[in-house]
Design an enzyme around this catalytic site. Structure first.
Site, PDB file in Angstrom:
ATOM      1  N   HIS A 163       0.861  -1.188   0.000  1.00 22.75           N
ATOM      2  CA  HIS A 163       0.000   0.000   0.000  1.00 22.75           C
ATOM      3  C   HIS A 163       0.899   1.241   0.000  1.00 22.75           C
ATOM      4  CE1 HIS A 163      -3.794  -2.068   1.886  1.00 22.75           C
ATOM      5  NE2 HIS A 163      -3.358  -2.670   0.790  1.00 22.75           N
ATOM      6  N   GLU A 173       1.151   3.761   1.914  1.00 17.66           N
ATOM      7  CA  GLU A 173       1.750   4.117   3.206  1.00 17.66           C
ATOM      8  C   GLU A 173       2.966   3.236   3.509  1.00 17.66           C
ATOM      9  OE1 GLU A 173      -1.408   3.460   2.494  1.00 17.66           O
ATOM     10  OE2 GLU A 173      -2.806   4.484   3.844  1.00 17.66           O
ATOM     11  N   CYS A 205      -5.896   2.034   5.722  1.00 19.63           N
ATOM     12  CA  CYS A 205      -6.623   0.804   6.046  1.00 19.63           C
ATOM     13  C   CYS A 205      -6.184   0.301   7.425  1.00 19.63           C
ATOM     14  CB  CYS A 205      -6.370  -0.256   4.975  1.00 19.63           C
ATOM     15  SG  CYS A 205      -4.719  -0.966   5.071  1.00 19.63           S
ATOM     16  N   CYS A 230      -2.390  -0.542   7.518  1.00 19.77           N
ATOM     17  CA  CYS A 230      -1.518   0.639   7.501  1.00 19.77           C
ATOM     18  C   CYS A 230      -1.672   1.457   8.785  1.00 19.77           C
ATOM     19  CB  CYS A 230      -1.802   1.498   6.279  1.00 19.77           C
ATOM     20  SG  CYS A 230      -1.308   0.692   4.742  1.00 19.77           S
TER      21      CYS A 230
HETATM   22 ZN   LIG Z   1      -3.254   0.215   3.726  1.00 18.02          ZN
END
Ligand SMILES: [Zn+2]
Length: 176
Positions: free
Chosen positions: A57, A59, A93, A96
């Protein structure tokens, strides 16, 4: 730690540009920056499809860049992360949000809600939960460039539908 509205808008503008690049690459359109002392020390956009790694992701990509920057500049990551602001187009999310807690990032500025996987209130509230062994809670400022961020997500999920495994969906439905 967060600058003026104009500065915040400028950081978010760059995050939005990165999300657009992710969308063009067929990735979930999320872009982010890590800003320390008014300098971008990490950037990320979602790279899950490109890397075939579900954890890449935006992040997580940015966290790795910050750690690399710390090595290059002979700084302790924990000291740097403690004074870093994350600017990201979509609510982090659950995964993260937990990673951001572990790195002890104090502040996240984000665009739209992440209704599917959000870890800052939408699905779970990892950002502010009392979790003794999972880093520190962090503060969130939501809503910057939210409409654009949502539009990009909608565009992405519309494109995704034709590729969905239709036979599987049908099987699921008939077995219910
Ligand atoms: Zn994430």
């Amino acid at each position: 730690m967060v600058g003026s509205v104009a500065e915040t808008e400028a950081w978010m503008d760059q995050a939005v540009t990165m999300a657009k690049e992710a969308l063009e690459n067929g990735e979930v359109p999320v872009g982010c920056l890590m800003v320390y002392n008014n300098e971008i020390i990490g950037r990320g956009k979602n790279e899950v499809n490109e890397t075939k790694n579900a954890t890449r992701h935006a992040e997580m990509v940015a966290i790795d860049e910050v750690i690399e920057w710390c090595h290059e500049h002979n700084k302790e990551p924990k000291d740097v992360f403690a004074h870093t602001v994350l600017y990201v187009t979509v609510e982090p999310c659950i995964m993260c949000a937990a990673a951001l807690r572990m790195m002890k990032i104090p502040l996240v500025v984000y665009g739209c809600q992440n209704e599917r996987f959000g870890g800052c209130g939408s699905v779970l509230n990892i950002s502010s939960a009392t979790l003794a062994d999972t880093g520190e809670p962090f503060q969130c400022i939501a809503g910057y460039r939210a409409e654009e961020a949502v539009e990009m997500l909608k565009t992405f999920y519309k494109q995704e539908n034709p590729n969905a495994p239709k036979s599987k969906v049908r099987k699921k439905e008939s077995s219910n």
